[in-house]
Design a protein around this motif. Structure first.
Motif, PDB file in Angstrom:
ATOM      1  N   LEU A   1       0.828  -1.329   0.070  1.00  0.00           N
ATOM      2  CA  LEU A   1      -0.091   0.067  -0.046  1.00  0.00           C
ATOM      3  C   LEU A   1       1.015   1.224   0.086  1.00  0.00           C
ATOM      4  O   LEU A   1       2.150   1.121   0.379  1.00  0.00           O
ATOM      5  CB  LEU A   1      -1.003   0.024   1.043  1.00  0.00           C
ATOM      6  CG  LEU A   1      -0.317  -0.061   2.701  1.00  0.00           C
ATOM      7  CD1 LEU A   1      -0.923   1.173   3.318  1.00  0.00           C
ATOM      8  CD2 LEU A   1      -0.422  -1.359   3.157  1.00  0.00           C
ATOM      9  N   SER A   2       0.254   2.282  -0.403  1.00  0.00           N
ATOM     10  CA  SER A   2       1.067   3.605  -0.378  1.00  0.00           C
ATOM     11  C   SER A   2      -0.014   4.460   0.596  1.00  0.00           C
ATOM     12  O   SER A   2      -0.995   4.489   0.598  1.00  0.00           O
ATOM     13  CB  SER A   2       0.822   4.192  -1.813  1.00  0.00           C
ATOM     14  OG  SER A   2       1.906   3.628  -2.708  1.00  0.00           O
ATOM     15  N   THR A   3       0.816   5.513   1.113  1.00  0.00           N
ATOM     16  CA  THR A   3       0.257   6.429   2.026  1.00  0.00           C
ATOM     17  C   THR A   3       0.430   7.796   1.634  1.00  0.00           C
ATOM     18  O   THR A   3       1.413   8.121   1.078  1.00  0.00           O
ATOM     19  CB  THR A   3       0.603   6.124   3.378  1.00  0.00           C
ATOM     20  OG1 THR A   3       1.974   6.625   3.462  1.00  0.00           O
ATOM     21  CG2 THR A   3       0.211   4.823   3.915  1.00  0.00           C
ATOM     22  N   GLY A   4      -0.300   8.818   1.762  1.00  0.00           N
ATOM     23  CA  GLY A   4      -0.031  10.111   1.645  1.00  0.00           C
ATOM     24  C   GLY A   4      -1.038  11.157   0.947  1.00  0.00           C
ATOM     25  O   GLY A   4      -1.674  10.311  -0.027  1.00  0.00           O
TER      26      GLY A   4
ATOM     27  N   ILE B   1      -4.200   3.323  -2.310  1.00  0.00           N
ATOM     28  CA  ILE B   1      -3.541   4.489  -1.650  1.00  0.00           C
ATOM     29  C   ILE B   1      -4.529   4.923  -0.400  1.00  0.00           C
ATOM     30  O   ILE B   1      -5.475   4.684  -0.619  1.00  0.00           O
ATOM     31  CB  ILE B   1      -3.388   5.895  -2.438  1.00  0.00           C
ATOM     32  CG1 ILE B   1      -2.621   5.289  -3.910  1.00  0.00           C
ATOM     33  CG2 ILE B   1      -3.014   6.944  -1.737  1.00  0.00           C
ATOM     34  CD1 ILE B   1      -2.599   6.351  -5.084  1.00  0.00           C
ATOM     35  N   ILE B   2      -3.610   5.174   0.839  1.00  0.00           N
ATOM     36  CA  ILE B   2      -4.421   5.446   1.949  1.00  0.00           C
ATOM     37  C   ILE B   2      -3.977   7.009   2.341  1.00  0.00           C
ATOM     38  O   ILE B   2      -2.986   7.389   2.258  1.00  0.00           O
ATOM     39  CB  ILE B   2      -4.111   4.585   3.224  1.00  0.00           C
ATOM     40  CG1 ILE B   2      -4.107   3.098   2.780  1.00  0.00           C
ATOM     41  CG2 ILE B   2      -5.042   4.963   4.293  1.00  0.00           C
ATOM     42  CD1 ILE B   2      -5.527   2.747   2.366  1.00  0.00           C
ATOM     43  N   ALA B   3      -5.160   7.630   2.454  1.00  0.00           N
ATOM     44  CA  ALA B   3      -4.957   8.995   2.810  1.00  0.00           C
ATOM     45  C   ALA B   3      -4.341   9.204   4.327  1.00  0.00           C
ATOM     46  O   ALA B   3      -4.295   8.345   5.207  1.00  0.00           O
ATOM     47  CB  ALA B   3      -6.287   9.990   2.657  1.00  0.00           C
TER      48      ALA B   3
ATOM     49  N   LEU C   1      -5.352   4.927   8.349  1.00  0.00           N
ATOM     50  CA  LEU C   1      -4.234   4.193   8.376  1.00  0.00           C
ATOM     51  C   LEU C   1      -4.224   3.034   9.390  1.00  0.00           C
ATOM     52  O   LEU C   1      -3.894   2.014   9.106  1.00  0.00           O
ATOM     53  CB  LEU C   1      -3.218   5.167   8.656  1.00  0.00           C
ATOM     54  CG  LEU C   1      -2.884   6.095   7.756  1.00  0.00           C
ATOM     55  CD1 LEU C   1      -1.681   7.228   8.287  1.00  0.00           C
ATOM     56  CD2 LEU C   1      -2.063   5.626   6.587  1.00  0.00           C
ATOM     57  N   ALA C   2      -4.978   3.231  10.494  1.00  0.00           N
ATOM     58  CA  ALA C   2      -4.934   2.092  11.545  1.00  0.00           C
ATOM     59  C   ALA C   2      -5.725   1.058  11.098  1.00  0.00           C
ATOM     60  O   ALA C   2      -5.566  -0.300  11.205  1.00  0.00           O
ATOM     61  CB  ALA C   2      -5.365   2.835  12.786  1.00  0.00           C
ATOM     62  N   GLU C   3      -6.867   1.330  10.303  1.00  0.00           N
ATOM     63  CA  GLU C   3      -7.721   0.385   9.789  1.00  0.00           C
ATOM     64  C   GLU C   3      -6.985  -0.450   8.731  1.00  0.00           C
ATOM     65  O   GLU C   3      -7.185  -1.492   8.629  1.00  0.00           O
ATOM     66  CB  GLU C   3      -9.246   1.046   9.432  1.00  0.00           C
ATOM     67  CG  GLU C   3     -10.181  -0.036   8.614  1.00  0.00           C
ATOM     68  CD  GLU C   3     -10.348  -1.194   9.313  1.00  0.00           C
ATOM     69  OE1 GLU C   3     -10.538  -2.384   8.709  1.00  0.00           O
ATOM     70  OE2 GLU C   3     -10.300  -1.150  10.619  1.00  0.00           O
ATOM     71  N   ALA C   4      -6.436   0.493   7.680  1.00  0.00           N
ATOM     72  CA  ALA C   4      -5.718  -0.210   6.667  1.00  0.00           C
ATOM     73  C   ALA C   4      -4.615  -1.377   6.886  1.00  0.00           C
ATOM     74  O   ALA C   4      -4.777  -2.430   6.709  1.00  0.00           O
ATOM     75  CB  ALA C   4      -5.120   0.608   5.750  1.00  0.00           C
ATOM     76  N   PHE C   5      -3.768  -0.677   7.977  1.00  0.00           N
ATOM     77  CA  PHE C   5      -2.689  -1.592   8.623  1.00  0.00           C
ATOM     78  C   PHE C   5      -3.426  -2.796   9.146  1.00  0.00           C
ATOM     79  O   PHE C   5      -2.783  -3.928   9.236  1.00  0.00           O
ATOM     80  CB  PHE C   5      -1.808  -0.667   9.558  1.00  0.00           C
ATOM     81  CG  PHE C   5      -0.829   0.236   8.861  1.00  0.00           C
ATOM     82  CD1 PHE C   5      -0.558   0.117   7.558  1.00  0.00           C
ATOM     83  CD2 PHE C   5      -0.483   1.182   9.711  1.00  0.00           C
ATOM     84  CE1 PHE C   5       0.134   0.898   6.920  1.00  0.00           C
ATOM     85  CE2 PHE C   5       0.358   2.188   8.927  1.00  0.00           C
ATOM     86  CZ  PHE C   5       0.658   2.296   7.740  1.00  0.00           C
TER      87      PHE C   5
END
Length: 416
Positions: free
Chosen positions: A194-197, A236-238, A244-248
């Motif tokens: 995943l990508s973040t930002g 991509i996670i904002a 972020l916590a839910e995605a991880f």
């Protein structure tokens, strides 16, 4: 994780951990998957064997000819002179000669054809003269030449392939030659990417001022594709702590390994580090390497976590040096070490002592067969074009300074 914390004593004056120690610490904290499954042979490519494969048959299954020629009984030949033998028939692959070779005779035989009963030697056709009735064999023939013995390659009930072997093209063919229709293999490793930002957007969409296209996730998928893993693309996670916590957490429930990029450097204004520290066991290391100084490693629940740096080339280099060895160990492979080769520098390479550098290079052979390597271009950690041109990484140790033309360096071929 206390072992990882103790590595601080091995850091240099800048608090940076040597590459080899960081890699070994990671390998000490990951284990091979234990779950296995049975798959058809056609689905075994890229999988890792979970059991020894014992051959149910001899390979080859019968004595056969190693070349086109004439099958004879060596005792029918004269010791020091040529011999004339009667032509008694022929043996083709899949169509053996029926009966026993008559005394004083020869059988025309093709490569792979079963040796006739009574024959023990094959004479290559290029050195004989013959007509429809007689074969003239020159002197100097050796007993048993050009004859493949049954089981010479693989004997019945011997171990043909050991467990933890990666099934590639040759192994596929070997298993098929044994008549093996299905095999037990390790479960596929599941890797979430995943990508973040808020600044990252998907290729194909319009970018606003200050935004960039998400290249790292696609580079990582390209690196993972040949490894026989199941890739879980989480997109991509904002920059939102709850998202972020839910995605991880979701990734940890579905994957054995999570790989992301960016958000692990000191001073970066995002929520990745604080989220990881809150929901997982994560260490943030500064590695004594270039490119790729910041690295996060640890666990979220049962999933191994790699937080790679944000620069595109640094992502690829740190993946190859840290994530790839961990993947290979988790897959159960015994020999995961990357191939390195010595090569002579075709030009001067700039280097300051203090960090291990992985410079992008292009290697080839000169007219004398010597491996030569040169830089593939600008070495900035965000310059993907020089990575695209490269076919190797030039590995320059921490204490290495400038490399002169003609000096020997180690290279790591890029096999993707």
């Amino acid at each position: 994780m206390s072992d990882a914390l103790s590595l601080n004593s091995c850091c240099n004056a800048r608090g940076e951990l040597p590459v080899d120690l960081g890699r070994q610490s990671i390998l000490d904290q990951v284990e091979a998957l234990s779950a296995v499954e049975t798959v058809p042979l056609a689905d075994a490519l890229g999988r890792v064997l979970a059991e020894d494969i014992r051959s149910p048959i001899n390979v080859p299954g019968h004595d056969n000819s190693a070349m086109d020629g004439f099958a004879i009984r060596f005792s029918d030949l004269s010791e020091n002179a040529s011999s004339s033998l009667a032509l008694a028939g022929e043996a083709l692959a899949g169509h053996p000669y029926a009966g026993t070779l008559p005394g004083g005779s020869a059988i025309r035989i093709m490569t792979g054809a079963m040796m006739p009963d009574g024959a023990d030697t094959v004479v290559m056709q290029e050195i004989v003269t013959c007509d429809e009735q007689q074969v003239q064999i020159p002197a100097g023939i050796k007993a048993g030449q050009n004859r493949r013995r049954a089981g010479e390659d693989i004997a019945r009930d011997s171990i043909a392939l050991t467990r933890n072997t990666l099934v590639q093209a040759a192994e596929m063919g070997l298993l098929a030659s044994l008549g093996v229709g299905q095999v037990q293999v390790k479960r596929r490793l599941k890797v979430a990417v995943l990508s973040t930002g808020d600044e990252v957007c998907a290729p194909g969409s319009a970018v606003d001022t200050g935004q960039i296209y998400d290249s790292n996730r696609f580079s990582l998928q390209g690196l993972l594709a040949p490894l026989g893993v199941e890739v879980i693309d989480l997109g991509i996670i904002a920059d939102d702590p709850a998202l972020l916590a839910e995605a991880f957490a979701s990734a940890a429930r579905s994957a054995d390994m999570i790989i992301t990029s960016g958000g692990v450097s000191v001073g970066e204004a995002d929520y990745v580090k604080q989220t990881l520290e809150r929901i997982g066991q994560i260490h943030f290391w500064k590695m004594a390497m270039k490119p790729g100084r910041p690295l996060a490693f640890g666990r979220i629940e049962n999933a191994v976590f790699f937080g790679l740096p944000g620069n595109p080339v640094a992502v690829m280099v740190t993946f190859l040096q840290f994530a790839l060895p961990a993947i290979r160990k988790m897959q159960g492979l015994d020999n995961w070490q990357p191939l390195t080769l010595p090569a002579r520098a075709a030009e001067r390479l700039r280097k300051r002592a203090g960090r291990t550098e992985f410079q992008r290079g292009i290697f080839n052979r000169d007219d004398a067969g010597q491996l030569l390597v040169a830089s593939s271009g600008t070495q900035g950690s965000g310059v993907l074009s020089s990575m695209s041109r490269a076919n190797c990484l030039i590995i320059l140790p921490s204490d290495q300074e400038d490399v002169d033309q003609g000096d020997v360096v180690d290279i790591q071929p890029l096999l993707f």
